[in-house]
Write a protein that holds these residues in place. Structure first.
Motif, PDB file in Angstrom:
ATOM      1  N   ALA A   1       0.015  50.854  52.004  1.00  0.00           N
ATOM      2  CA  ALA A   1      -1.140  51.321  50.764  1.00  0.00           C
ATOM      3  C   ALA A   1      -2.259  51.318  51.986  1.00  0.00           C
ATOM      4  O   ALA A   1      -2.509  50.662  52.712  1.00  0.00           O
ATOM      5  N   ALA A   2      -3.248  52.415  51.732  1.00  0.00           N
ATOM      6  CA  ALA A   2      -4.505  53.077  52.157  1.00  0.00           C
ATOM      7  C   ALA A   2      -5.430  53.337  51.160  1.00  0.00           C
ATOM      8  O   ALA A   2      -4.819  54.146  50.258  1.00  0.00           O
ATOM      9  N   VAL A   3      -6.717  53.146  51.487  1.00  0.00           N
ATOM     10  CA  VAL A   3      -7.586  53.771  50.368  1.00  0.00           C
ATOM     11  C   VAL A   3      -8.494  54.882  51.165  1.00  0.00           C
ATOM     12  O   VAL A   3      -9.276  54.632  52.469  1.00  0.00           O
ATOM     13  N   ALA A   4      -8.163  56.052  50.814  1.00  0.00           N
ATOM     14  CA  ALA A   4      -8.800  57.258  51.595  1.00  0.00           C
ATOM     15  C   ALA A   4     -10.277  57.537  51.141  1.00  0.00           C
ATOM     16  O   ALA A   4     -10.929  58.099  51.963  1.00  0.00           O
ATOM     17  N   GLU A   5     -10.612  57.258  49.852  1.00  0.00           N
ATOM     18  CA  GLU A   5     -11.805  57.383  49.304  1.00  0.00           C
ATOM     19  C   GLU A   5     -12.289  56.434  48.400  1.00  0.00           C
ATOM     20  O   GLU A   5     -11.412  55.836  47.700  1.00  0.00           O
ATOM     21  N   VAL A   6     -13.562  55.722  48.323  1.00  0.00           N
ATOM     22  CA  VAL A   6     -14.106  54.862  47.676  1.00  0.00           C
ATOM     23  C   VAL A   6     -15.709  55.107  47.057  1.00  0.00           C
ATOM     24  O   VAL A   6     -16.315  55.185  47.996  1.00  0.00           O
ATOM     25  N   ASN A   7     -15.697  55.612  45.811  1.00  0.00           N
ATOM     26  CA  ASN A   7     -17.181  55.720  45.458  1.00  0.00           C
ATOM     27  C   ASN A   7     -17.497  54.877  44.346  1.00  0.00           C
ATOM     28  O   ASN A   7     -16.587  54.721  43.432  1.00  0.00           O
ATOM     29  N   PRO A   8     -18.664  54.196  44.188  1.00  0.00           N
ATOM     30  CA  PRO A   8     -19.172  53.545  43.085  1.00  0.00           C
ATOM     31  C   PRO A   8     -19.328  54.642  41.983  1.00  0.00           C
ATOM     32  O   PRO A   8     -20.011  55.791  42.059  1.00  0.00           O
TER      33      PRO A   8
ATOM     34  N   LYS B   1     -22.679  47.294  39.285  1.00  0.00           N
ATOM     35  CA  LYS B   1     -22.816  48.393  39.955  1.00  0.00           C
ATOM     36  C   LYS B   1     -22.825  47.927  41.703  1.00  0.00           C
ATOM     37  O   LYS B   1     -23.493  46.911  41.858  1.00  0.00           O
ATOM     38  N   LEU B   2     -22.156  48.653  42.369  1.00  0.00           N
ATOM     39  CA  LEU B   2     -21.978  48.512  43.664  1.00  0.00           C
ATOM     40  C   LEU B   2     -22.514  49.367  44.596  1.00  0.00           C
ATOM     41  O   LEU B   2     -22.636  50.719  44.189  1.00  0.00           O
ATOM     42  N   SER B   3     -23.021  48.951  45.687  1.00  0.00           N
ATOM     43  CA  SER B   3     -23.895  50.018  46.471  1.00  0.00           C
ATOM     44  C   SER B   3     -23.123  51.006  47.401  1.00  0.00           C
ATOM     45  O   SER B   3     -22.056  50.309  48.125  1.00  0.00           O
ATOM     46  N   PRO B   4     -23.083  52.115  47.394  1.00  0.00           N
ATOM     47  CA  PRO B   4     -22.309  53.125  48.089  1.00  0.00           C
ATOM     48  C   PRO B   4     -22.237  52.555  49.577  1.00  0.00           C
ATOM     49  O   PRO B   4     -23.609  52.514  50.154  1.00  0.00           O
ATOM     50  N   GLY B   5     -21.312  52.623  50.277  1.00  0.00           N
ATOM     51  CA  GLY B   5     -21.177  52.487  51.672  1.00  0.00           C
ATOM     52  C   GLY B   5     -20.875  50.910  51.922  1.00  0.00           C
ATOM     53  O   GLY B   5     -20.498  50.637  53.116  1.00  0.00           O
ATOM     54  N   SER B   6     -20.687  50.234  50.837  1.00  0.00           N
ATOM     55  CA  SER B   6     -20.880  48.764  51.167  1.00  0.00           C
ATOM     56  C   SER B   6     -19.417  48.123  50.854  1.00  0.00           C
ATOM     57  O   SER B   6     -19.200  47.087  50.849  1.00  0.00           O
ATOM     58  N   VAL B   7     -18.887  49.102  50.049  1.00  0.00           N
ATOM     59  CA  VAL B   7     -17.307  48.749  49.289  1.00  0.00           C
ATOM     60  C   VAL B   7     -16.200  48.712  50.294  1.00  0.00           C
ATOM     61  O   VAL B   7     -15.923  49.667  51.201  1.00  0.00           O
ATOM     62  N   GLN B   8     -15.230  47.707  50.357  1.00  0.00           N
ATOM     63  CA  GLN B   8     -14.069  47.925  51.231  1.00  0.00           C
ATOM     64  C   GLN B   8     -13.074  47.342  50.220  1.00  0.00           C
ATOM     65  O   GLN B   8     -13.166  46.438  49.321  1.00  0.00           O
ATOM     66  N   VAL B   9     -11.918  48.089  50.207  1.00  0.00           N
ATOM     67  CA  VAL B   9     -10.915  47.751  49.253  1.00  0.00           C
ATOM     68  C   VAL B   9      -9.666  47.503  50.209  1.00  0.00           C
ATOM     69  O   VAL B   9      -9.058  48.307  50.909  1.00  0.00           O
ATOM     70  N   GLU B  10      -8.908  46.518  50.017  1.00  0.00           N
ATOM     71  CA  GLU B  10      -7.394  46.187  50.471  1.00  0.00           C
ATOM     72  C   GLU B  10      -6.456  46.125  49.360  1.00  0.00           C
ATOM     73  O   GLU B  10      -6.829  45.297  48.510  1.00  0.00           O
ATOM     74  N   ILE B  11      -5.538  46.862  49.536  1.00  0.00           N
ATOM     75  CA  ILE B  11      -4.514  46.667  48.602  1.00  0.00           C
ATOM     76  C   ILE B  11      -3.241  46.234  49.215  1.00  0.00           C
ATOM     77  O   ILE B  11      -2.831  46.670  50.448  1.00  0.00           O
ATOM     78  N   ASN B  12      -2.447  45.207  48.715  1.00  0.00           N
ATOM     79  CA  ASN B  12      -1.151  44.853  49.229  1.00  0.00           C
ATOM     80  C   ASN B  12      -0.115  44.835  48.085  1.00  0.00           C
ATOM     81  O   ASN B  12       0.020  44.172  47.379  1.00  0.00           O
ATOM     82  N   PRO B  13       0.710  45.864  48.613  1.00  0.00           N
ATOM     83  CA  PRO B  13       1.879  46.074  47.459  1.00  0.00           C
ATOM     84  C   PRO B  13       2.708  44.920  47.420  1.00  0.00           C
ATOM     85  O   PRO B  13       3.084  44.286  48.448  1.00  0.00           O
TER      86      PRO B  13
END
Length: 247
Positions: A155-162, A235-247
């Motif tokens: 699993a990978a996060v290609a895009e993330v945007n508030p 609300k989260l600040s753009p550019g500050s977010v990291q997402v990890e997904i563990n199937p």
């Protein structure tokens, strides 16, 4: 599965003429998700349909290949040559059960998992007499994953945007599967970190199953991408977010 099954029950048609005595049917399917091996004794599964109504209901069983688009739409095409299904048709009596046997007989050497659906389709029936009735015809889609040994999801996060959806603060995500086995985003463990718009530290941990009410089961096939909206309540600040997904 844009939502397993949400991907499991579809109203196909309702029709009537002048009068409206409604004919209702109820059925339960178990399981709604099955895994098969490409060969051997584990290439066979049993799916049980329970008719809880008083009326006998005719069903037909059809195997379909499934492609889940980036936006969660399910596209299906015939895949009857890859499976044996018994019985192909059955009249399920009221307050009784019917077992459908599904066997994969397609290519035994697969490089990645494949997504199919067992479509259990209620067959419309003609009513005796001249009184017209409204008939609800229902289709049940059972997710069938054919999974070879040695495969794994990545699993990978290609895009993330508030963003905001339905007046809820959250994240718009493009999730990618770089592996060779499907995974279910809604049943995976997620860790979300970032900074809120007012400068506070944010950390959200979601255990398997907690997100199904927001994104459904969220099937992501090998080499496929899916878009999801994940509520964060702040609300989260753009550019500050990291997402990890563990199937």
């Amino acid at each position: 599965m844009g939502t397993l099954i949400r991907q499991g029950l579809k109203i196909l048609a309702g029709f009537g003429l002048m009068f409206y005595p409604v004919t209702g049917q109820a059925a339960k399917i178990s399981p709604m998700i099955v895994e098969l091996k490409p060969a051997g004794q584990n290439s066979i599964a049993r799916v049980e349909l329970t008719n809880d109504s008083l009326r006998d209901i005719p069903f037909e069983a059809v195997m379909m290949r499934g492609v889940i688009t980036e936006d969660g739409e399910l596209e299906m095409s015939p895949a009857e040559e890859q499976f044996l299904v018994f019985p192909a048709q059955a009249i399920v009596e009221g307050n009784s059960q019917q077992v459908f046997r599904v066997q994969y007989v397609g290519e035994p050497e697969l490089s990645q998992s494949e997504i199919y659906y067992l479509a259990l389709r209620q067959v419309p029936v003609e009513f005796e007499g001249e009184t017209s009735q409204v008939q609800i015809v229902v289709n049940y889609n059972v997710l069938v994953n054919v999974v070879p040994d040695g495969t794994a999801p990545v699993a990978a996060v290609a895009e993330v945007n508030p963003s905001t959806q339905d007046e809820k603060d959250g994240l718009s995500l493009l999730v990618r599967n770089d592996g060779n086995r499907y995974f279910m985003a809604g049943l995976s463990d997620w860790i979300v970190t970032g900074t809120t718009s007012d400068g506070n530290r944010y950390e959200g941990k979601f255990k398997g199953g907690e997100l199904t009410r927001h994104i459904g089961v969220g099937v992501v096939g090998p080499g496929r991408t899916r878009r999801f909206f994940l509520p964060t309540d702040v609300k989260l600040s753009p550019g500050s977010v990291q997402v990890e997904i563990n199937p």
